[in-house]
Motif scaffolding. Structure first.
Motif, PDB file in Angstrom:
ATOM      1  N   LEU A  90      -5.786 -19.689  15.753  1.00 34.12           N
ATOM      2  CA  LEU A  90      -7.117 -19.798  16.350  1.00 34.12           C
ATOM      3  C   LEU A  90      -7.696 -21.184  16.079  1.00 34.12           C
ATOM      4  O   LEU A  90      -7.311 -21.850  15.117  1.00 34.12           O
ATOM      5  N   ARG A  91      -8.647 -21.586  16.916  1.00 35.07           N
ATOM      6  CA  ARG A  91      -9.340 -22.861  16.718  1.00 35.07           C
ATOM      7  C   ARG A  91     -10.821 -22.594  16.556  1.00 35.07           C
ATOM      8  O   ARG A  91     -11.448 -21.974  17.416  1.00 35.07           O
ATOM      9  N   ALA A  92     -11.397 -23.056  15.451  1.00 31.86           N
ATOM     10  CA  ALA A  92     -12.826 -22.849  15.210  1.00 31.86           C
ATOM     11  C   ALA A  92     -13.633 -23.637  16.228  1.00 31.86           C
ATOM     12  O   ALA A  92     -13.472 -24.847  16.360  1.00 31.86           O
ATOM     13  N   THR A 141      -2.350  -4.607  20.673  1.00 28.70           N
ATOM     14  CA  THR A 141      -2.344  -6.070  20.737  1.00 28.70           C
ATOM     15  C   THR A 141      -3.007  -6.549  22.031  1.00 28.70           C
ATOM     16  O   THR A 141      -2.736  -6.028  23.110  1.00 28.70           O
ATOM     17  N   GLY A 142      -3.886  -7.524  21.914  1.00 29.80           N
ATOM     18  CA  GLY A 142      -4.513  -8.126  23.080  1.00 29.80           C
ATOM     19  C   GLY A 142      -5.507  -7.246  23.801  1.00 29.80           C
ATOM     20  O   GLY A 142      -5.753  -7.429  24.991  1.00 29.80           O
ATOM     21  N   ALA A 146     -14.186 -18.442  16.670  1.00 35.73           N
ATOM     22  CA  ALA A 146     -12.918 -19.092  17.011  1.00 35.73           C
ATOM     23  C   ALA A 146     -12.363 -18.520  18.309  1.00 35.73           C
ATOM     24  O   ALA A 146     -12.621 -17.373  18.669  1.00 35.73           O
ATOM     25  N   ARG A 147     -11.585 -19.358  18.971  1.00 38.70           N
ATOM     26  CA  ARG A 147     -10.930 -18.950  20.202  1.00 38.70           C
ATOM     27  C   ARG A 147      -9.492 -19.418  20.196  1.00 38.70           C
ATOM     28  O   ARG A 147      -9.113 -20.243  19.392  1.00 38.70           O
ATOM     29  N   PRO A 150      -6.075 -12.637  25.425  1.00 32.65           N
ATOM     30  CA  PRO A 150      -5.964 -14.069  25.726  1.00 32.65           C
ATOM     31  C   PRO A 150      -7.303 -14.606  26.237  1.00 32.65           C
ATOM     32  O   PRO A 150      -7.917 -14.028  27.127  1.00 32.65           O
ATOM     33  N   GLY A 151      -7.758 -15.695  25.625  1.00 31.68           N
ATOM     34  CA  GLY A 151      -9.038 -16.266  25.994  1.00 31.68           C
ATOM     35  C   GLY A 151     -10.227 -15.610  25.323  1.00 31.68           C
ATOM     36  O   GLY A 151     -11.365 -16.031  25.525  1.00 31.68           O
TER      37      GLY A 151
END
Length: 211
Positions: free
Chosen positions: A137-139, A55-56, A210-211, A86-87
């Protein structure tokens, strides 16, 4: 995720010098080909919905030409989001909703009454945005592109799909009369989507970051 023969590994290695690369694919033969192409990568046979990865762990998680064959985008995108640092970024490209619409159109035109329509459903851009959101996530970028191929006839297209391992893109049906129905489908395909240069086959490419 879904590395295939590993064609993108050298490009990623060149774009990100010194980066640690990892790749997974469900087919052992593909992993063997990818290992020959980029020996320095960490490679594993694995399902997209159960990645054997920490994970991550990754700044960039990438998948091309895979997600169109999944019944749902959620499982694979959930795993891609899980292994993203993250990021970090998740980038995907797959064949979208209008892919092979000519084949679907011709098949449905000859499908006998009472026989279930089992043509493949391709995910569209809206499906991807919603799946991104469900994965947390955000596109940040979304694009589509159409690529049109030409084949000698519908049979040549079906052989091409078989050769690239995309047999589930072609409508399946078993039993007596299948050859007759497929022959009729090829005739309808040529009548509706053909010319003296052969028949068209459309690939509707969806790209999302996406981020």
């Amino acid at each position: 995720m879904g590395t295939g023969t590993g064609a993108l590994l050298p490009e990623l290695g060149a774009a990100f010098p010194g980066a640690s690369l990892a790749a997974v694919d469900l087919a052992p033969g593909m992993i063997a080909a990818a290992r020959a192409r980029w020996p320095g990568a960490a490679l594993a046979v694995a399902d997209a919905e159960a990645l054997p990865l920490r994970t991550g762990a990754f700044d960039l998680v990438l998948s091309t030409s895979v997600l169109q064959w999944t019944a749902s985008l959620d499982g694979a995108l959930g795993e891609m989001a899980r292994v993203r640092a993250p990021g970090g970024t998740v980038a995907v490209a797959f064949f979208g909703g209008e892919t092979l619409f000519e084949l679907t159109d011709a098949w449905r035109a000859v499908l006998p009454a009472g026989v279930a329509d089992r043509t493949h459903r391709f995910h569209g851009p809206a499906d991807l945005v919603r799946a991104f959101e469900r994965a947390g996530l955000r596109a940040s970028e979304l694009a589509t592109e159409r690529v049109v191929e030409r084949h000698a006839d519908a049979f040549a297209l079906l052989r091409s799909l078989r050769d690239i391992g995309a047999a589930n893109a072609s409508p399946g049906m078993a039993g007596v009369g299948l050859r007759r129905i497929v022959t009729r489908m090829a005739e309808v395909y040529r009548a509706r989507h053909g010319s003296e240069d052969g028949v068209t086959a459309t690939w509707d490419v969806v790209v999302g970051i996406a981020r």
